[in-house]
Design an enzyme around this catalytic site. Structure first.
Site, short mmCIF file in Angstrom:
data_model
loop_
_atom_site.label_atom_id
_atom_site.label_comp_id
_atom_site.label_asym_id
_atom_site.label_seq_id
_atom_site.Cartn_x
_atom_site.Cartn_y
_atom_site.Cartn_z
N LYS A 22 37.37 40.53 44.15
CA LYS A 22 36.64 41.28 43.99
C LYS A 22 36.49 41.83 45.38
CE LYS A 22 31.57 41.69 43.86
NZ LYS A 22 30.92 42.34 45.30
N ASN A 23 35.80 40.95 46.97
CA ASN A 23 35.00 41.24 48.22
C ASN A 23 36.74 41.46 48.73
OD1 ASN A 23 32.54 41.50 47.27
ND2 ASN A 23 31.87 39.49 47.71
N ARG A 93 27.24 48.63 47.06
CA ARG A 93 26.43 48.86 48.71
C ARG A 93 28.07 48.88 49.47
NH1 ARG A 93 23.78 47.32 51.31
NH2 ARG A 93 24.80 46.07 52.45
N CYS A 117 18.69 45.79 48.30
CA CYS A 117 18.80 45.63 47.29
C CYS A 117 17.98 44.32 46.67
CB CYS A 117 20.69 45.15 47.27
SG CYS A 117 20.90 43.73 47.44
N ARG A 122 19.54 44.35 53.56
CA ARG A 122 20.96 44.99 53.83
C ARG A 122 21.73 46.15 54.51
NH1 ARG A 122 23.52 42.81 49.27
NH2 ARG A 122 25.58 42.58 50.54
N VAL A 124 23.13 48.55 57.91
CA VAL A 124 24.10 48.40 58.22
C VAL A 124 24.00 48.63 59.78
CG1 VAL A 124 25.01 48.64 56.33
CG2 VAL A 124 24.27 51.12 57.84
N ASP A 125 23.42 48.22 60.94
CA ASP A 125 23.26 48.92 62.26
C ASP A 125 24.11 47.91 62.88
OD1 ASP A 125 21.93 45.84 61.18
OD2 ASP A 125 22.17 45.49 63.38
N GLN A 126 25.61 47.01 62.53
CA GLN A 126 26.71 46.34 63.09
C GLN A 126 27.45 47.54 62.51
OE1 GLN A 126 26.01 43.14 65.19
NE2 GLN A 126 23.55 44.21 65.08
N ASP A 305 26.80 32.75 47.90
CA ASP A 305 27.49 33.56 46.65
C ASP A 305 27.69 32.57 46.46
OD1 ASP A 305 29.39 36.03 48.09
OD2 ASP A 305 27.38 36.15 47.81
N ILE A 327 21.64 33.27 55.27
CA ILE A 327 21.95 34.33 55.05
C ILE A 327 21.65 35.79 54.74
CG2 ILE A 327 24.46 35.86 54.63
CD1 ILE A 327 25.24 33.19 55.48
N ARG A 397 29.69 43.75 36.76
CA ARG A 397 29.76 44.30 38.43
C ARG A 397 31.01 42.90 38.86
NH1 ARG A 397 25.86 45.61 42.36
NH2 ARG A 397 27.43 46.02 43.50
C1 EPZ Z 1 29.98 40.56 51.50
O1 EPZ Z 1 28.60 41.00 52.06
C2 EPZ Z 1 30.05 40.42 50.65
N1 EPZ Z 1 30.39 41.09 49.97
C3 EPZ Z 1 28.74 39.86 49.74
O2 EPZ Z 1 28.94 39.05 48.49
C4 EPZ Z 1 28.38 38.67 50.35
O3 EPZ Z 1 27.31 36.98 50.01
C5 EPZ Z 1 28.12 38.95 51.84
O4 EPZ Z 1 28.75 39.49 52.22
C6 EPZ Z 1 27.63 37.51 52.61
O5 EPZ Z 1 29.28 36.60 52.64
C7 EPZ Z 1 31.65 42.06 50.04
O6 EPZ Z 1 32.49 42.04 50.50
C8 EPZ Z 1 31.28 43.43 49.13
P1 EPZ Z 1 27.10 40.55 56.02
P2 EPZ Z 1 27.72 42.04 53.37
O7 EPZ Z 1 27.54 41.83 56.33
O8 EPZ Z 1 29.21 41.94 53.92
C9 EPZ Z 1 23.19 40.91 57.88
C10 EPZ Z 1 28.47 39.07 46.04
O9 EPZ Z 1 27.95 38.90 45.38
N2 EPZ Z 1 23.60 42.44 58.40
O10 EPZ Z 1 28.03 39.60 56.13
O11 EPZ Z 1 27.25 43.14 53.00
C11 EPZ Z 1 22.45 41.33 56.50
O12 EPZ Z 1 21.36 42.04 55.88
C12 EPZ Z 1 28.41 39.86 47.43
O13 EPZ Z 1 29.54 39.61 45.98
C13 EPZ Z 1 22.28 42.79 59.17
O14 EPZ Z 1 20.97 42.88 60.03
O15 EPZ Z 1 26.74 40.82 54.14
C14 EPZ Z 1 22.53 39.29 55.73
O16 EPZ Z 1 21.44 39.20 56.91
C15 EPZ Z 1 26.79 40.12 47.88
N3 EPZ Z 1 23.43 43.79 60.35
C16 EPZ Z 1 23.62 39.30 56.96
O17 EPZ Z 1 23.49 40.02 58.04
C17 EPZ Z 1 24.27 44.77 59.44
O18 EPZ Z 1 24.35 46.06 60.33
C18 EPZ Z 1 25.20 38.72 56.50
O19 EPZ Z 1 25.57 39.95 55.44
C19 EPZ Z 1 25.01 44.35 58.42
C20 EPZ Z 1 24.65 42.78 57.97
#
Ligand code: EPZ
Length: 417
Positions: A22-23, A93, A117, A122, A124-126, A305, A327, A397
């Site tokens: 999926k991811n 998301r 969520c 979650r 998206v500042d980065q 995950d 995480i 999902r």
């Molecule tokens: C991806 O989400 C996956 N989803 C998630 O899988 C997975 O849990 C996650 O990566 C971690 O491995 C998809 O790939 C579609 P992150 P993502 O940005 O990219 C913080 C599932 O069950 N952060 O790596 O949204 C964030 O809050 C889902 O399939 C910021 O602060 O995760 C988190 O604490 C759930 N600012 C950490 O970083 C940002 O701009 C990691 O989040 C972005 C993220």
């Protein structure tokens, strides 16, 4: 709302094929926005999130063909309507992954902020910071990111933290930017590598995907391509954790064992015998597992995950497992439901202490997010009597035909409307 009825206490026996990831599929579908030619995908999993992404892309003007036997074709001849509305983004998301490609392809985008969520805020500042470094002007108005850029320029970006979709969004944007982009502190997940493979097949120039430093040399345009989505390492790990908990002997085919080493190691520590050969993983488990302790980390560390699934295993293991989630800030909701089944779990901040009990007792429980629901399925498989899991749309999902697959392994599991 659909519910799952599970009668626990049976070992799992047989063979099951793993679906596409999926991811990996979700960002790769967004890559179709980067070209006016067709992107032919295979091994795409039949999931609600994939349907949602196809619907979102169609609304933008992408021709999204039907998904038949894992194959689909996407063609963004022109992305007339570069918008991702709240009503779609709030359900998934990963919709934020259209932002980079839309900016790169048509120079503007209006994407709803994903909002939080169940598992965390979650932000998206980065994603925003990186795109601004490439010259995008992004403002947030009424819950939407309004973005514009004549032509993105390559930039040297050091991510403040490891973010999977942040890395993917910036890699896609950089593929069509003017000049070279250096992404440092990039995510190393296998899904990032799979996206890079697909972009490279489309003509992108990318080095270092899978390491912490990715170098992307922008090109004027990208072409269509064919790409087979990698196997889903989390679905694979979910089945393996289920066998380690319930006992039995199962063969998984169509897998990518090299992408879930941390999970394989943890399950061996718990007492499972696991053999790997090519795309086949065989697991055998007899008797009660040993409690596993773990700390979630970005790849190649233990995957967040997979945390809920290992907690389910620990509930009936011998000994005490200590699980630390680094995480996400709120990813223990499944613990509260597992306690309803008789689990002995104490939460202290981002650490859960799980004391193994002899047996769980079946009960009614509620799924709260995708991987939490998987952990409840595992708990239902090992609990005495019947477990009813409510709100299993969370499961749909991210897991293709989960009850059929577990049913084929001898589980007593039934979906009721
Ligand atoms: C991806 O989400 C996956 N989803 C998630 O899988 C997975 O849990 C996650 O990566 C971690 O491995 C998809 O790939 C579609 P992150 P993502 O940005 O990219 C913080 C599932 O069950 N952060 O790596 O949204 C964030 O809050 C889902 O399939 C910021 O602060 O995760 C988190 O604490 C759930 N600012 C950490 O970083 C940002 O701009 C990691 O989040 C972005 C993220």
């Amino acid at each position: 709302m659909d519910r799952l009825l599970i009668r626990g206490g049976r070992p799992l026996e047989g063979s099951v094929r793993v679906s596409g990831a999926k991811n990996a599929a979700l960002p790769i579908m967004c890559a179709a926005l980067l070209t006016d030619q067709a992107l032919e995908l295979s091994n795409v999993p039949k999931l609600m999130d994939v349907r949602t992404m196809a619907k979102l892309l169609s609304q933008m003007g992408v021709e999204a063909g039907p998904l038949i036997d894992g194959r689909t074709s996407l063609r963004a001849a022109a992305a007339q309507n570069p918008e991702a509305p709240y009503e779609l983004v709030k359900t998934m998301r990963a919709s934020v992954l259209v932002l980079g490609p839309l900016l790169a392809r048509c120079g503007r985008a209006k994407v709803s902020l994903p909002g939080g969520c169940a598992i965390g805020q979650r932000p998206v500042d980065q994603h925003i910071k990186g795109l601004q470094a490439m010259g995008a002007r992004i403002t947030v108005e009424h819950g939407y990111m309004i973005a514009a850029a004549e032509r993105l320029r390559g930039a040297h970006i050091v991510m403040d933290l490891v973010t999977v979709t942040g890395t993917e969004n910036l890699m896609m944007a950089a593929a069509l930017a003017e000049g070279t982009t250096l992404l440092e502190n990039a995510a190393r997940e296998p899904e990032v590598i799979d996206l890079a493979r697909c972009l490279t097949a489309m003509g992108a120039r990318i080095e270092g995907a899978g390491t912490g430093t990715i170098r992307i040399e922008g090109v004027p345009s990208l072409a269509g391509a064919e790409h087979a989505v990698m196997p889903d390492r989390i679905e694979t790990g979910t089945f393996l954790a289920a066998v380690a908990a319930a006992g039995g002997k199962v063969r998984l085919t169509g897998a990518a064992p090299e992408t879930l080493e941390a999970t394989l190691e943890k399950l061996r520590e718990a007492g499972a015998r696991i053999a790997v050969s090519g795309d086949v993983i065989e697991i055998e488990m007899a008797g009660r597992p040993q409690a596993a302790s773990l700390r979630t980390e970005p790849y190649p560390g233990f995957a967040t995950d997979m945390q809920a699934q290992l907690m389910a295993l620990d509930t009936i293991a011998s000994g005490t497992g200590v699980i630390t989630e680094t995480i996400f800030e709120n990813r223990f909701m499944h613990a509260l439901e597992l306690q309803r089944l008789g689990a002995d779990i104490t939460i202290q901040g981002n650490t859960a202490v799980v004391k193994g009990v002899e047996r769980l007792q079946g009960a009614s429980v509620m799924a709260t997010d995708l991987r939490a629901s998987a952990s409840l399925v595992i708990a239902g498989l090992i609990a005495q009597g019947e477990t009813v899991i409510e709100r299993i749309y969370h499961l749909d999902r991210g897991y293709e035909a989960l009850e059929e697959k577990f049913g084929a392994l001898g589980a007593k599991i039934e979906r009721v409307k």
